[in-house]
Design an enzyme around this catalytic site. Structure first.
Site, PDB file in Angstrom:
ATOM      1  N   LYS A  32     -34.032  11.557  19.189  1.00 40.47           N
ATOM      2  CA  LYS A  32     -32.927  11.690  18.860  1.00 40.47           C
ATOM      3  C   LYS A  32     -32.273  10.153  19.184  1.00 40.47           C
ATOM      4  CE  LYS A  32     -28.838  13.109  21.002  1.00 40.47           C
ATOM      5  NZ  LYS A  32     -28.071  14.648  21.855  1.00 40.47           N
ATOM      6  N   LYS A  69     -33.189  12.951  14.368  1.00 36.45           N
ATOM      7  CA  LYS A  69     -31.453  13.761  14.410  1.00 36.45           C
ATOM      8  C   LYS A  69     -31.348  12.732  14.908  1.00 36.45           C
ATOM      9  CE  LYS A  69     -27.780  14.753  18.098  1.00 36.45           C
ATOM     10  NZ  LYS A  69     -27.552  15.907  18.483  1.00 36.45           N
TER      11      LYS A  69
HETATM   12  C1  PBG Z   1     -25.313  15.676  23.373  1.00 37.54           C
HETATM   13  C2  PBG Z   1     -25.401  16.166  21.745  1.00 37.54           C
HETATM   14  C3  PBG Z   1     -24.897  15.594  21.036  1.00 37.54           C
HETATM   15  C4  PBG Z   1     -25.108  15.932  19.727  1.00 37.54           C
HETATM   16  C5  PBG Z   1     -26.037  16.938  19.775  1.00 37.54           C
HETATM   17  N1  PBG Z   1     -25.922  17.584  20.829  1.00 37.54           N
HETATM   18  C6  PBG Z   1     -24.278  14.369  21.162  1.00 37.54           C
HETATM   19  C7  PBG Z   1     -24.473  13.131  21.480  1.00 37.54           C
HETATM   20  O1  PBG Z   1     -25.715  13.101  21.814  1.00 37.54           O
HETATM   21  O2  PBG Z   1     -24.049  12.390  22.071  1.00 37.54           O
HETATM   22  C8  PBG Z   1     -24.701  15.514  18.398  1.00 37.54           C
HETATM   23  C9  PBG Z   1     -24.049  15.940  17.363  1.00 37.54           C
HETATM   24  C10 PBG Z   1     -24.031  15.850  16.211  1.00 37.54           C
HETATM   25  O3  PBG Z   1     -23.124  14.863  16.067  1.00 37.54           O
HETATM   26  O4  PBG Z   1     -23.489  16.748  15.403  1.00 37.54           O
HETATM   27  N2  PBG Z   1     -26.215  17.071  24.104  1.00 37.54           N
END
Ligand code: PBG
Length: 331
Positions: free
Chosen positions: A201, A254
């Protein structure tokens, strides 16, 4: 010297002559079974709030959310990833409301599983929707504290499993969390509750619209001490190795679109299903381009989703899931 056409034996265009032939040799295709639909739940009843930066995506109160799931179900969607959007009174520095059995999120999970027992519910494990600091871990003196955060994530995951989650998905990027959660789930008797690890991520600007939707942007600083540097791909292989050793059932990359090489590398280096998260900013860009009339939104959407599968993802989390299901159900 004239070109020798006789010697041109191989003509790749032959296999592109007709629709039947093209379909026959097609290497990748999209199926409704590939998709997990992220959905946003809010407190209250009879509520359906638009999200400005995500056209056609809404925050639903639980009653309305169940209606939305029913529509998606009729289109063949069987997998959902709910996220809670909470007001400040439910947030504190230790995200304590995240494992309160009466919280909105856990009630939502139970309600979905009661009404649609054969639906697959993937739940999010991270502190940010419940954190007054807007971070995924405990924030103390300018630092995110890894090991103490694991205790909270463990309680959260077990509470979600108890509420009916099929698989939990840690999106926090703390070290050791997959092993910690596996242990916590097993100790609580949830051997069958799997883990989809947000393995690679990245600290990405593509999460902007999601943070608007959840009001979960970090109140200070950024997430670069735990989310990955977009410059790195070899590091994703290390994260994948660790997550699999620790017991991840699926691993995720991601965002998806700017990270197709990461999806491909991780796919070639592991033997668990690869999940890709086609995130909010990727959705917003296509919607904005289409609204302006600059691109054909539907075609671009299908091409992007196909590219994510071609790169090696088996499963795609996407805000386009319902739209794709509508298209696929017409074919
Ligand atoms: C945070 C989380 C995020 C997303 C899913 N879970 C955002 C972040 O890390 O700030 C983002 C998903 C998206 O942008 O569609 N736990």
């Amino acid at each position: 010297m004239p070109f020798d056409f006789q010697s041109m034996r191989s003509r790749p265009r032959r296999n592109r002559q007709s629709a039947a032939l093209r379909a026959m040799v097609e290497e990748t295709s999209l199926s409704v079974a590939d998709f997990i639909f992220p959905i946003f739940v809010i407190e209250g009843t009879n509520k359906k709030e638009p999200i400005t930066s995500m056209p056609n995506i809404f925050r639903y109160s639980l009653d309305k959310l169940l209606e939305e799931i029913e529509e998606c179900y009729a289109l063949g969607i069987r997998a959902f990833a709910p996220f809670p959007s909470l007001t400040d009174e439910h947030k504190d520095s230790m995200a304590t409301s995240s494992y309160d059995p009466e919280n909105l999120y856990l009630k939502t999970i139970t309600a979905i599983k009661e009404k649609f027992p054969d639906v697959f519910v993937m739940t999010d494990v991270a502190m940010d929707p419940y954190s007054s600091d807007g971070h995924d871990g405990i924030y103390k003196n300018g630092k995110i504290i890894n090991d103490e955060t694991l205790e909270i994530l463990g309680k959260m995951a077990v509470a979600q499993a108890r509420a009916g989650a099929d698989y939990v998905a840690p999106s926090d990027m703390m070290d050791g969390r997959v092993g910690y959660l596996r242990n916590a789930l097993d100790e609580a008797g949830f051997q069958d509750v799997g883990i989809i690890a947000y393995t690679a991520k990245y600290a990405s600007a593509f999460y902007g619209p999601f943070r608007d939707a959840l009001d979960s942007a970090p109140r200070f600083g950024d997430k670069k001490t735990y989310q990955m540097n977009p410059a790195n791909v070899r590091e994703a292989l290390l994260e994948a190795k660790l997550d699999i050793e620790e017991g991840a059932d699926m691993i995720m990359v991601k965002p998806a679109l700017s990270y197709l090489d990461v999806i491909s590398r991780v796919n070639q280096n592991s033997h668990v299903p690869i999940v890709a998260y086609n995130v909010s900013g990727e959705y917003a860009m296509i919607k904005a381009g289409a609204e302006k009339g600059w691109i054909d939104g539907e075609k671009v959407m299908l091409e992007v989703l196909l590219s994510i599968k071609r790169a090696g993802a088996k499963v795609i989390l996407s805000y386009f899931a319902k739209e794709v299901a509508q298209i696929l159900s017409k074919i």
